[in-house]
Design an enzyme around this catalytic site. Structure first.
Site, PDB file in Angstrom:
ATOM      1  N   ASP A   1       0.824  -1.202   0.000  1.00  0.00           N
ATOM      2  CA  ASP A   1       0.000   0.000   0.000  1.00  0.00           C
ATOM      3  C   ASP A   1       0.861   1.256   0.000  1.00  0.00           C
ATOM      4  O   ASP A   1       0.478   2.280  -0.566  1.00  0.00           O
ATOM      5  CB  ASP A   1      -0.923   0.002   1.220  1.00  0.00           C
ATOM      6  CG  ASP A   1      -2.045  -1.022   1.089  1.00  0.00           C
ATOM      7  OD1 ASP A   1      -2.236  -1.555  -0.023  1.00  0.00           O
ATOM      8  OD2 ASP A   1      -2.719  -1.294   2.098  1.00  0.00           O
ATOM      9  N   GLY A   2       2.036   1.178   0.638  1.00  0.00           N
ATOM     10  CA  GLY A   2       2.939   2.325   0.663  1.00  0.00           C
ATOM     11  C   GLY A   2       3.388   2.746  -0.722  1.00  0.00           C
ATOM     12  O   GLY A   2       3.581   3.935  -0.993  1.00  0.00           O
TER      13      GLY A   2
ATOM     14  N   HIS B   1      -4.889  17.783  25.181  1.00  0.00           N
ATOM     15  CA  HIS B   1      -3.537  17.331  25.496  1.00  0.00           C
ATOM     16  C   HIS B   1      -3.445  15.874  25.055  1.00  0.00           C
ATOM     17  O   HIS B   1      -4.163  15.021  25.577  1.00  0.00           O
ATOM     18  CB  HIS B   1      -3.254  17.422  27.004  1.00  0.00           C
ATOM     19  CG  HIS B   1      -3.147  18.816  27.521  1.00  0.00           C
ATOM     20  ND1 HIS B   1      -4.242  19.592  27.805  1.00  0.00           N
ATOM     21  CD2 HIS B   1      -2.047  19.587  27.802  1.00  0.00           C
ATOM     22  CE1 HIS B   1      -3.844  20.777  28.250  1.00  0.00           C
ATOM     23  NE2 HIS B   1      -2.523  20.797  28.250  1.00  0.00           N
TER      24      HIS B   1
ATOM     25  N   THR C   1      -8.349   2.218   7.596  1.00  0.00           N
ATOM     26  CA  THR C   1      -7.828   0.868   7.853  1.00  0.00           C
ATOM     27  C   THR C   1      -6.311   0.888   8.016  1.00  0.00           C
ATOM     28  O   THR C   1      -5.681  -0.165   8.008  1.00  0.00           O
ATOM     29  CB  THR C   1      -8.206  -0.091   6.709  1.00  0.00           C
ATOM     30  OG1 THR C   1      -7.775   0.458   5.459  1.00  0.00           O
ATOM     31  CG2 THR C   1      -9.709  -0.324   6.664  1.00  0.00           C
TER      32      THR C   1
ATOM     33  N   TYR D   1      -3.176   3.729   9.879  1.00  0.00           N
ATOM     34  CA  TYR D   1      -2.722   4.203  11.186  1.00  0.00           C
ATOM     35  C   TYR D   1      -3.901   4.521  12.106  1.00  0.00           C
ATOM     36  O   TYR D   1      -3.861   4.246  13.312  1.00  0.00           O
ATOM     37  CB  TYR D   1      -1.843   5.437  10.976  1.00  0.00           C
ATOM     38  CG  TYR D   1      -1.040   5.898  12.159  1.00  0.00           C
ATOM     39  CD1 TYR D   1      -0.813   5.072  13.264  1.00  0.00           C
ATOM     40  CD2 TYR D   1      -0.474   7.176  12.172  1.00  0.00           C
ATOM     41  CE1 TYR D   1      -0.056   5.500  14.333  1.00  0.00           C
ATOM     42  CE2 TYR D   1       0.283   7.620  13.235  1.00  0.00           C
ATOM     43  CZ  TYR D   1       0.486   6.789  14.318  1.00  0.00           C
ATOM     44  OH  TYR D   1       1.241   7.226  15.376  1.00  0.00           O
ATOM     45  N   ALA D   2      -4.958   5.100  11.555  1.00  0.00           N
ATOM     46  CA  ALA D   2      -6.119   5.462  12.372  1.00  0.00           C
ATOM     47  C   ALA D   2      -6.742   4.244  13.046  1.00  0.00           C
ATOM     48  O   ALA D   2      -7.261   4.334  14.161  1.00  0.00           O
ATOM     49  CB  ALA D   2      -7.160   6.175  11.514  1.00  0.00           C
ATOM     50  N   LEU D   3      -6.701   3.100  12.369  1.00  0.00           N
ATOM     51  CA  LEU D   3      -7.267   1.872  12.942  1.00  0.00           C
ATOM     52  C   LEU D   3      -6.486   1.456  14.177  1.00  0.00           C
ATOM     53  O   LEU D   3      -7.070   1.055  15.188  1.00  0.00           O
ATOM     54  CB  LEU D   3      -7.258   0.760  11.898  1.00  0.00           C
ATOM     55  CG  LEU D   3      -7.895  -0.573  12.304  1.00  0.00           C
ATOM     56  CD1 LEU D   3      -9.378  -0.400  12.597  1.00  0.00           C
ATOM     57  CD2 LEU D   3      -7.688  -1.619  11.211  1.00  0.00           C
TER      58      LEU D   3
END
Length: 325
Positions: A91-92, A193, A206, A208-210
């Site tokens: 994917d990268g 914070h 799907t 980093y947020a995952l």
């Protein structure tokens, strides 16, 4: 997969759906270079025009001497002159290629040589068969929106970038939390914070947020997800907003560290207190091309191992024990 004789896979196709096929990849492993060479040969055997960018054509160990019809161009031009671009890697690699390809709306087919492969969904050993399906017009298009980010100081744009997955505010090398304030469409949302904030597209939900506890968002949805990274208050939770929203972030004067901003994992840029970070939908979209049968939920089941269970034990008494008694 239907059984075709190996020689049939490479026959020229009358009136193919695509004639000028781009091929891109980044050689993180030998297997990537090997797959690029194999796909180049497949395209050549089908009597189609192969177009490669300079970086891909010059990869170590890549041998193009037997490829009769190949054009080598600058990476910035490949989206303009191709009907279809094949990206080999994970994917990268597609994230890396998105910036060069999105504005041309050229379809992108990913051959997975990475780990998860949510975007690059064709297996290397299926490449010849899947490519033949695509060239015969059997495919589906999937339009993914991107984010644009701007760091402004007054009216001056200090830095701008684009992202297919996410824009991340983080503390860089510091172990201190970031103290920042956020507005959405001009409305105050919170002062927070935390270790940072992930602003993700449905495609990035799907990624980093995952791992940060964010929700999985179907790629067809027009939404942006805001995921706090280790917030100092238990009430801080991910927020899903409209894809038309504009997010504005400023660093509070009490902040004690140097915040950084990164788009799709690219090199980070500092965000100072007198500056503002603006994030909104990019005007361009990346067009992904999938062979027949692509199913987002199946991809989730397979790649996130949703259907993998530990060994199940029966609640019934073992028959052997009963016999012994």
């Amino acid at each position: 997969m239907p059984h075709l004789h190996e020689s049939e896979l490479f026959h020229a196709i009358k009136n193919p759906a695509f004639r000028r096929i781009g091929l891109m990849g980044r050689a993180r492993t030998r297997s990537v270079t090997q797959s690029i060479g194999q796909i180049a040969q497949i395209i050549n055997d089908m009597n189609l025009t192969l177009i490669m960018d300079v970086q891909t054509a010059n990869l170590p160990t890549l041998n193009l001497t037997e490829i009769e019809r190949v054009k080598i161009v600058k990476r910035s031009l490949i989206g303009e002159i191709c009907d279809l671009v094949i990206v080999v890697g994970g994917d990268g690699s597609i994230l890396h290629a998105a910036e060069a390809l999105a504005r041309y709306r050229v379809p992108v087919l990913g051959v997975n040589r990475g780990r998860l492969g949510f975007l690059a969904d064709v297996k290397p050993d299926e490449a010849a068969f899947k490519l033949r399906q695509v060239l015969m017009g059997n495919y589906q298009l999937d339009h993914r929106f991107l984010l644009t980010m701007e760091i402004r100081e007054g009216r001056k744009i200090i830095h701008e970038d684009m992202a297919l997955n996410d824009v991340v505010l983080h503390a860089g090398k510091s172990v201190h939390m970031i103290d920042f304030q956020m507005k959405i469409d001009g409305h105050d949302v919170y002062r927070q914070h935390s270790d940072g904030l992930i602003v993700a597209t449905p495609t990035g939900s799907t990624a980093y947020a995952l791992s940060g506890g964010g929700p999985i968002i179907h790629p067809s949805m027009d939404a942006i997800c805001l995921v706090p990274m280790h917030p100092h208050t238990l009430s801080s939770r991910p927020i899903v907003v409209s894809g038309t929203s504009e997010i504005c972030i400023r660093i509070h004067e009490d902040n004690r560290t140097q915040p950084m901003v990164s788009a799709d994992g690219k090199p980070s840029t500092p965000l100072d207190q007198e500056q503002r970070l603006y994030i909104r939908k990019h005007p361009d979209k990346l067009t992904l091309l999938h062979p027949p049968g692509f199913d987002f939920y199946e991809a989730c089941r397979t790649k996130l191992h949703w259907n993998v269970h530990a060994e199940e034990f029966s609640l019934d008494v073992d028959d052997d024990i009963m016999d012994d008694e």
